[in-house]
Design a protein around this motif. Sequence first.
Motif, mmCIF file in Angstrom:
data_model
loop_
_atom_site.group_PDB
_atom_site.id
_atom_site.type_symbol
_atom_site.label_atom_id
_atom_site.label_comp_id
_atom_site.label_asym_id
_atom_site.label_seq_id
_atom_site.Cartn_x
_atom_site.Cartn_y
_atom_site.Cartn_z
ATOM 1 N N HIS A 1 0.807 -1.226 0.000
ATOM 2 C CA HIS A 1 0.000 0.000 0.000
ATOM 3 C C HIS A 1 0.839 1.275 0.000
ATOM 4 O O HIS A 1 0.338 2.330 -0.396
ATOM 5 N N LYS A 2 2.075 1.194 0.437
ATOM 6 C CA LYS A 2 2.887 2.406 0.576
ATOM 7 C C LYS A 2 2.994 3.216 -0.707
ATOM 8 O O LYS A 2 2.829 4.445 -0.685
ATOM 9 N N PRO A 3 3.280 2.592 -1.867
ATOM 10 C CA PRO A 3 3.365 3.397 -3.101
ATOM 11 C C PRO A 3 2.042 4.054 -3.474
ATOM 12 O O PRO A 3 2.027 5.179 -3.983
ATOM 13 N N LEU A 4 0.924 3.357 -3.203
ATOM 14 C CA LEU A 4 -0.394 3.933 -3.504
ATOM 15 C C LEU A 4 -0.661 5.152 -2.633
ATOM 16 O O LEU A 4 -1.120 6.189 -3.112
ATOM 17 N N VAL A 5 -0.356 5.013 -1.355
ATOM 18 C CA VAL A 5 -0.581 6.118 -0.422
ATOM 19 C C VAL A 5 0.303 7.300 -0.776
ATOM 20 O O VAL A 5 -0.136 8.455 -0.783
ATOM 21 N N THR B 1 -2.756 2.309 5.690
ATOM 22 C CA THR B 1 -3.011 1.670 4.395
ATOM 23 C C THR B 1 -4.162 2.336 3.649
ATOM 24 O O THR B 1 -4.260 2.220 2.425
ATOM 25 N N HIS B 2 -5.022 3.041 4.385
ATOM 26 C CA HIS B 2 -6.184 3.680 3.758
ATOM 27 C C HIS B 2 -6.140 5.197 3.858
ATOM 28 O O HIS B 2 -7.160 5.865 3.648
ATOM 29 N N ASP B 3 -4.964 5.722 4.130
ATOM 30 C CA ASP B 3 -4.799 7.174 4.237
ATOM 31 C C ASP B 3 -5.189 7.880 2.939
ATOM 32 O O ASP B 3 -5.843 8.933 2.955
ATOM 33 N N HIS B 4 -4.812 7.299 1.807
ATOM 34 C CA HIS B 4 -5.105 7.946 0.523
ATOM 35 C C HIS B 4 -6.610 7.991 0.255
ATOM 36 O O HIS B 4 -7.132 8.988 -0.267
ATOM 37 N N ILE B 5 -7.317 6.926 0.616
ATOM 38 C CA ILE B 5 -8.766 6.901 0.424
ATOM 39 C C ILE B 5 -9.441 7.965 1.284
ATOM 40 O O ILE B 5 -10.314 8.708 0.814
ATOM 41 N N CYS B 6 -9.036 8.048 2.538
ATOM 42 C CA CYS B 6 -9.701 8.978 3.462
ATOM 43 C C CYS B 6 -9.406 10.428 3.111
ATOM 44 O O CYS B 6 -10.276 11.298 3.272
ATOM 45 N N ARG B 7 -8.205 10.705 2.623
ATOM 46 C CA ARG B 7 -7.897 12.068 2.195
ATOM 47 C C ARG B 7 -8.793 12.490 1.025
ATOM 48 O O ARG B 7 -9.372 13.584 1.028
ATOM 49 N N PHE C 1 -10.569 -2.817 -5.843
ATOM 50 C CA PHE C 1 -10.112 -1.876 -6.868
ATOM 51 C C PHE C 1 -10.118 -0.432 -6.403
ATOM 52 O O PHE C 1 -9.350 0.394 -6.919
ATOM 53 N N VAL C 2 -10.946 -0.080 -5.426
ATOM 54 C CA VAL C 2 -10.986 1.316 -4.976
ATOM 55 C C VAL C 2 -9.671 1.711 -4.299
ATOM 56 O O VAL C 2 -9.201 2.838 -4.451
ATOM 57 N N SER C 3 -9.059 0.780 -3.575
ATOM 58 C CA SER C 3 -7.762 1.069 -2.952
ATOM 59 C C SER C 3 -6.685 1.362 -3.989
ATOM 60 O O SER C 3 -5.680 2.015 -3.688
ATOM 61 N N LEU C 4 -6.902 0.896 -5.213
ATOM 62 C CA LEU C 4 -5.929 1.092 -6.286
ATOM 63 C C LEU C 4 -6.190 2.366 -7.081
ATOM 64 O O LEU C 4 -5.631 2.553 -8.154
#
Length: 313
Positions: free
Chosen positions: A36-40, A93-99, A285-288
């Motif tokens: 998840h690190k690169p995605l975030v 791991t879900h920081d990007h989604i929540c932002r 897929f949403v995490s991506l």
Amino acid sequence: MPLDPQIRHLLKALREAATPAQASVQELRKAVEEQHKPLVAAAREPVAETRDVQVPAQGGSIRARVYVPRKAQGLPLVLYYHGGGFVFGNVETHDHICRRLARQADAVVVSVDYRLAPEHKFPTAVLDAYAALRWAAENAHEFGADPGKIAVAGDSAGGNLAAVVSILDRDSGERLVKKQVLIYPVVNMTGVPTKSVVEYGAAEDAFLSLDMMAWFGKQYLARPEDAFDVRASPILADLAGLPPALVIAAEYDPLRDEDELYAFKMRAAGSRATVAVFSGMVHGFVSLYPLVDAGREALDLAAASIRSSLQTS
């Protein structure tokens, strides 16, 4: 529709980087976090403020991260529960989604770091999730949020928790939750197969396989009969009188049929529910979303649905 080319490329990379089957839970968690690190990092969208807080819970406290999109009063409040089979995942791991959700919904987002299995068996995650809802409602004004405009959201296992929290909130009579967004939620842990489970869970290149689902269930549930508790399988609950739901599903997800059935059962019971099935997509897929266009579209749909339902001013 064929599997989306963006997803096909990523699935190949994930399979090549797969962790050995005999790895420990701790090793698997570390591998998930590394994936998840690169995605975030690729989608660290700015918000006005983030704050890590401690939320009182049964037997101690849990961590949560609050995302404030802008300095204001009366913003909607979203409780977000991360996915990961009740075993993996955290606020990082879900920081990007929540932002992105905070920015696009123009809402304060509270990302809940509920305790994980197998160290903490069912119903610990449920109790943590509900405690976080109560805490957020009581402290909403501190973050510029309106406790009368609360939504719950989550993906996969987190979608399960969002659905269950909505049921517990209704049964309590408080009715704090005004909207639920369930992203490919796990709503049936009984093991009763659906067509999509058979078709996509047994596929050679399944992103979420039958074996994985069985393993997650074994880690999470204290006893096999717990699967029939409505707090584990909300599809077995009375679904009348629930807040409106947006259910986001993926075409190639073993959970697709149960997600569509959950929305159907909500409507049959008189509750409002809308389903959006994303063609060519797989579970997760949403995490991506930084790499998959449909993931961004789904997340933005979730945000728009929250914004519309809670009437952001």
